[in-house]
Design an enzyme around this catalytic site. Structure first.
Site, PDB file in Angstrom:
ATOM      1  NE  ARG A 214      26.357  36.752  66.095  1.00 47.49           N
ATOM      2  CZ  ARG A 214      25.195  36.737  65.451  1.00 47.49           C
ATOM      3  NH1 ARG A 214      25.148  36.453  64.181  1.00 47.49           N
ATOM      4  NH2 ARG A 214      24.081  37.017  66.103  1.00 47.49           N
TER       5      ARG A 214
ATOM      6  NE  ARG B  26      30.316  42.684  55.845  1.00 46.98           N
ATOM      7  CZ  ARG B  26      29.853  41.484  55.619  1.00 46.98           C
ATOM      8  NH1 ARG B  26      30.534  40.446  56.021  1.00 46.98           N
ATOM      9  NH2 ARG B  26      28.725  41.302  55.005  1.00 46.98           N
TER      10      ARG B  26
ATOM     11  CB  SER C 232      61.098  42.008  26.995  1.00 46.73           C
ATOM     12  OG  SER C 232      59.711  41.845  27.220  1.00 46.73           O
TER      13      SER C 232
ATOM     14  CE  LYS D  43      30.302  38.317  62.663  1.00 44.09           C
ATOM     15  NZ  LYS D  43      30.308  36.891  62.404  1.00 44.09           N
TER      16      LYS D  43
ATOM     17  CG  HIS E   5      24.341  32.215  50.640  1.00 41.25           C
ATOM     18  ND1 HIS E   5      24.505  31.511  49.476  1.00 41.25           N
ATOM     19  CD2 HIS E   5      25.465  32.012  51.356  1.00 41.25           C
ATOM     20  CE1 HIS E   5      25.678  30.900  49.497  1.00 41.25           C
ATOM     21  NE2 HIS E   5      26.275  31.183  50.634  1.00 41.25           N
TER      22      HIS E   5
ATOM     23  CB  THR F 220      56.619  35.935  33.053  1.00 46.10           C
ATOM     24  OG1 THR F 220      55.604  36.671  32.379  1.00 46.10           O
ATOM     25  CG2 THR F 220      57.603  36.877  33.706  1.00 46.10           C
TER      26      THR F 220
ATOM     27  N   GLY G  48      28.817  33.456  55.559  1.00 49.80           N
ATOM     28  CA  GLY G  48      28.093  32.194  55.630  1.00 49.80           C
ATOM     29  C   GLY G  48      28.966  30.965  55.455  1.00 49.80           C
TER      30      GLY G  48
ATOM     31  CE1 TYR H  47      57.902  46.368  27.888  1.00 48.83           C
ATOM     32  CE2 TYR H  47      59.848  47.771  28.057  1.00 48.83           C
ATOM     33  CZ  TYR H  47      59.205  46.650  27.536  1.00 48.83           C
ATOM     34  OH  TYR H  47      59.860  45.836  26.659  1.00 48.83           O
TER      35      TYR H  47
ATOM     36  CB  CYS I  87      56.194  40.980  26.702  1.00 51.32           C
ATOM     37  SG  CYS I  87      57.442  39.766  26.260  1.00 51.32           S
TER      38      CYS I  87
ATOM     39  CG  MET J 292      34.231  29.628  58.619  1.00 52.59           C
ATOM     40  SD  MET J 292      35.639  30.375  59.404  1.00 52.59           S
ATOM     41  CE  MET J 292      35.316  32.110  59.163  1.00 52.59           C
TER      42      MET J 292
HETATM   43  C1  PEP Z   1      56.688  34.457  27.096  1.00 52.66           C
HETATM   44  O1  PEP Z   1      57.249  33.385  27.001  1.00 52.66           O
HETATM   45  O2  PEP Z   1      56.337  34.963  28.179  1.00 52.66           O
HETATM   46  C2  PEP Z   1      56.342  35.215  25.884  1.00 52.66           C
HETATM   47  C3  PEP Z   1      55.800  36.428  25.968  1.00 52.66           C
HETATM   48  O3  PEP Z   1      56.523  34.602  24.687  1.00 52.66           O
HETATM   49  P1  PEP Z   1      55.520  33.514  24.099  1.00 52.66           P
HETATM   50  O4  PEP Z   1      54.319  33.488  24.963  1.00 52.66           O
HETATM   51  O5  PEP Z   1      55.234  33.955  22.728  1.00 52.66           O
HETATM   52  O6  PEP Z   1      56.361  32.293  24.176  1.00 52.66           O
END
Ligand code: PEP
Ligand code: MG
Length: 894
Positions: free
Chosen positions: A91, A335, A778, A22, A451, A781, A100, A866, A846, A102
């Site tokens: 303000r 804004r 790969s 603001k 709101h 995660t 709204g 990728y 993946c 704060m």
């Molecule tokens: C992972 O662990 O991220 C994975 C892709 O394998 P899964 O989810 O099948 O264990």
């Protein structure tokens, strides 16, 4: 010395970190020469210092006084001057808009003396007392902590006594009486008098706005919007201008384009004889902005010109707040406006066509979350029938849920797994938890800028507001339509936020136009064309490839239609379920090698067909097939169930079924306390004879079959849950042996790159060694997050993540957005050390993070080749991979 206060003349648009959105935009408008009431901004530095110590930072108060003196000199009167008071608004204004959430205090400078002076100079006693009443009320609740409902109640009581339908029907005497009642209330509730000193009012109001940064609603909102908790808010102090000085005054909110669809033209609401707060709160019903042209053509013309100036200057949709004080137009805020996903794509495309923004910039203005929202289904127009009511289409999309009438009930039912629609007359910031919990928000009052509308749009939540045909009765927990239909709490209704309609029951859903385009490539006009252009540009600029996680031919085909460049993860476990479970049982129960081989031999042709079909669907593109990962007992019946069955048979005196007995023993033998850390992944392949050989043979024979059919199969074999290079070395030798065998038998050379998942910290930390045996990595995660944090991925999210989110341990679940500092660090180490060993190592991800927008930016910046995600996230990942590649877009840093 640190400086805390900046005059509007000293700021700029790009100083939002320091001055809040603001403050920075008011400064920008001042520089542009637009009519902005003069003022100054107390910086976020001051707020952070105050929040850290609980005390006003040194020197701030002297700076405020200096800037106030300058303001007074410019106005030719002093704050709270008895005969002609200068009045101020105080303000909040944070770096990111938190509508709204704060506090605000208006009319600072009024007291028992100056209210009389204001009455005289304004020529309106009613106005003066109304202003004083507002100050005492806002100051009482915001600064002194009195429950706001008590003021509301006093107001309602007085309106009842006077038979006044709204506040405009209370006269100066009534309002003076209300001021006394409010002051009395403050005394009773706090033991303190409403402060008469204007300087004290100002000082305390500034600190109260700072403190409201940590108010409950603000904290909930920040968590929802992923706004960091440590930014603090700035405070703007500005000369009051009044929209409540009579019929030639008023306040409004406007957009330079329609924030719901992106279509050009002026959109907004105007409320004659009212302050800005009244417009947003939906206290009285507003009139469309076009009405202002009739009411005050001069101001309307100026407003149009200023809005054009702003849109050209900001090169984007702007929203503004303005006030007309006795025929003079004042700009109070601007804004770059919030908008729906549909509008974001449409505006980006239109501004590119107009030559106002480049294709890169247009891409930076849309995002994956918005695209995902546009892929959701809509109601099928032909099948919805007559609506219960119509209202303003404030935030698009279609939602079905049980009607509930307060925030608490919405939260309660949603926690129990029920889908709900929050129905209110109008919402206030206190309804925020319920709005988050609900599928949709429906209100009977308020316009596109109420709101409910603003907050729902920000959240991407379906909203219909201002459905005036509905009488909402929260006490009786029901609403009544104009036709007299009563809808009680718990009744399922359907809300169409795109058309602004409410239907009884669960209406039929139809695919979205964007989804149809993604499925068929059929490119129509409007938002579909805009989405297509954004995706095309993203594809042109992105470096990251996008693959899909798919393990059926249908998913593979869909992923391909959505633009996937291959399969990054084909899990093989579903191929062991259903009717095939029997064969898996036989393999596990096998008494000798011959029995096991028979079971595996029966599985082989089935697996081969699976892979052949998937390779056909992804012909010409890589398909990364992962060897079996989960513990084998997942394919056996549940232990307790089996035990009960066997015991029941015994109790009936029946002969024990030897198969059931054997199964029960096997299940007992294979029981693991922590199966996620047990016999799974590569470990299975190393200890269960023949399993890997069967899977690899199925892949290799599928490759042969596809090659003979004239196809171009590109299978890759991926080993899960490797922690040590030795594991991979042994498994790799087996894989290579089988590939060579099938090549020899068939005469068709089968080359499959062999790689591994990196999903254990040890794998990441020894990636340099592992790369000796892996042609690709790969990142898994999901498991890497689980094992890095020591969180069970199946348990913790439901168990205690909400407490962790509340306590700010992390702003989002690390299973959703990659934990850059911990898990991300392991990813970086593995990328660097893996590539040091093998410079041409292909690296992807993946885990679920492969389709998460913020994480995609991280993987881009970390140099992955990728990302792979579920088919429905593929378009999202393509768009985000493109955005990450824009100059300045790869914000993850290394
Ligand atoms: C992972 O662990 O991220 C994975 C892709 O394998 P899964 O989810 O099948 O264990
Ligand atoms: Mg895994």
């Amino acid at each position: 010395m640190v400086r805390y206060v900046y005059d509007f003349h000293e700021g700029r648009r790009d100083m939002a970190d320091l001055l809040g959105g603001k403050g920075a935009n008011l400064a920008e408008m001042t520089r542009l020469g637009l009519p902005v009431p003069p003022g100054f901004t107390v910086s976020t530095d001051a707020c952070r210092a105050f929040l850290a110590t609980g005390a006003e930072p040194d020197g701030m108060s002297a700076e405020v006084s200096r800037h106030l003196s300058a303001l007074e000199a410019g106005a030719g009167r002093r704050l709270g001057q008895r005969d002609d008071p200068l009045l101020l608004s105080v303000r909040s204004g944070a770096r990111f808009s938190m509508p709204g959430m704060m506090e605000t205090v208006l009319d600072i400078g009024l007291n028992d003396g100056s209210v009389l002076g204001l009455a005289k100079v304004s020529g309106s006693e009613r106005f003066a007392w109304d202003s004083y009443r507002r100050l005492v009320q806002m100051f009482g609740s915001t600064v002194m902590g009195v429950d706001g409902a008590l003021f509301e109640r006093a107001m309602t009581t007085l309106k009842g006594l006077r038979d006044a339908p709204d506040d405009l029907h209370l006269d100066a005497h009534d309002l003076a009486e209300l001021v006394e009642a409010y002051k009395q209330l403050i005394r009773e509730e706090t033991g303190e008098d409403f402060p008469q000193s204007p300087a004290e009012q100002l000082r305390r109001a500034i600190l109260a706005v700072f403190a409201s940064w940590n108010g409950e609603r603000a904290r909930i909102y920040r968590r929802r919007e992923h706004i960091p908790d440590d930014l603090g808010t700035a405070v703007t102090v500005q000369r009051m201008v009044f929209g409540n000085l009579g019929a030639d005054s008023g306040s409004g909110v406007a957009f330079t384009r329609d924030p719901a669809t992106g279509r050009g033209g002026l959109y907004g609401d105007y409320l004659p004889n009212a302050q800005g707060e009244d417009v947003v709160a939906g206290i009285r019903n507003t009139v469309p902005l076009a009405e202002l042209e009739r009411l005050d053509p001069g101001s309307y013309g100026q407003l149009l010109a200023h809005m054009q100036t702003l849109e050209r200057h900001y090169r984007d949709l702007c929203d503004i707040e303005f006030t007309i004080e006795r025929g003079t137009l004042w700009m109070l805020q601007t804004r770059v406006g919030k908008r729906t996903a549909e509008a974001a794509f449409a505006i980006a495309a239109e501004l590119t066509d107009e030559g106002i923004v480049s294709a890169d910039e247009a891409l930076s203005r849309v995002d994956g979350e918005g695209l995902a929202r546009l892929m959701f289904p809509r109601f099928d127009a032909a099948a919805t029938g007559e609506p219960l009511a119509r209202g303003i289409p404030a935030s698009p999309g279609a939602a079905v849920g049980a009607a509930v009438f307060d925030s608490t009930e919405a939260v309660r039912r949603a926690a129990a797994g029920e889908k709900v629609v929050l129905v209110r007359q109008e919402t206030t910031p206190d309804d925020l938890p319920g709005m988050i919990a609900a599928q949709a928000v429906l209100t009977s009052r308020g316009g596109k800028t109420s709101h409910a509308a603003v907050v729902a749009r920000g959240m991407g939540k379906v909203c219909v507001c201002g459905a005036e045909e509905l009488t909402v009765d929260p006490a009786a927990r029901r609403f009544t339509t104009r036709a007299g239909t009563v809808v009680a709490e718990g009744t399922v209704i359907s809300v169409d936020g795109s058309a602004g309609a409410v239907y009884p029951g669960a209406a039929q859903l139809a695919d979205s136009a964007v989804m149809r385009f993604l499925e068929t490539g059929e490119r129509s006009a409007g938002v579909v064309a805009a989405v297509a252009r954004a995706l095309e540009h993203a594809d042109a600029v992105r470096r990251l490839e996008v693959r899909a996680n798919a393990d059926t031919p249908e998913d593979a085909r869909r992923a391909r239609r959505f633009g996937a460049q291959g399969i990054g993860l084909c899990r093989t476990e579903h191929m062991f379920l259903g009717e095939r479970r029997k064969l898996v049982e036989e393999m596990i129960l096998a008494g000798d090698d011959a029995e096991r081989e028979r079971a595996l031999a029966a599985l082989l042709p089935l697996q081969r067909q699976d892979f052949t079909d998937i390779l056909a669907a992804m012909d010409g593109l890589p398909v990364t097939i992962r060897l079996l990962d989960p513990p084998l007992h997942e394919f056996l019946p549940d232990h307790t169930e089996l035990a009960v069955r066997v015991a029941a048979a015994e109790a009936r005196g029946e002969e024990p079924d030897p198969h059931q007995q054997a199964l029960l023993e096997a299940v007992g033998r294979m029981h693991e306390e922590n199966p996620m850390l047990g016999l799974r992944g590569v470990r299975l392949g190393l200890v269960i004879p023949g399993l890997v050989a069967m899977q690899v043979r199925a892949v290799a024979e599928a490759v042969v079959a596809r090659t003979r059919a004239g196809g171009a199969p590109h299978a890759e074999i991926m080993v899960p849950l490797v922690g040590a290079v030795e594991e991979l070395r042994i498994e790799r030798a087996e894989v290579e042996r089988v590939l060579a065998e099938v090549s020899g038998e068939s005469g068709v050379p089968v080359h499959c790159p062999i790689g591994t998942m990196i999903e254990l910290p040890r794998a990441a930390l020894t990636a340099g060694r592992i790369a000796e045996e892996a042609e690709f990595f790969s990142f898994g995660t999901n498991d890497l997050t689980q094992t890095t944090w020591g969180f069970s991925r199946d348990d913790v999210e439901a168990e205690f993540f909400s407490a962790y989110l509340d306590k700010g341990v992390f702003p989002v679940s690390p299973f959703e957005a990659i934990d850059r500092d911990g898990v991300g660090r392991l990813v970086r180490i593995a990328v660097d050390e893996g590539r040091a060993t093998r410079p041409d190592l292909t690296i992807g991800v993946c885990g679920e993070h492969g389709g998460d927008p913020g994480s995609v930016h991280f993987f881009h910046a970390t140099g992955l080749d990728y990302v792979s995600c579920s088919p429905f996230r593929v378009p999202v990942a393509r768009l985000e991979a493109g955005r990450a590649a824009l100059p300045g877009g790869g914000d993850a840093g290394r």
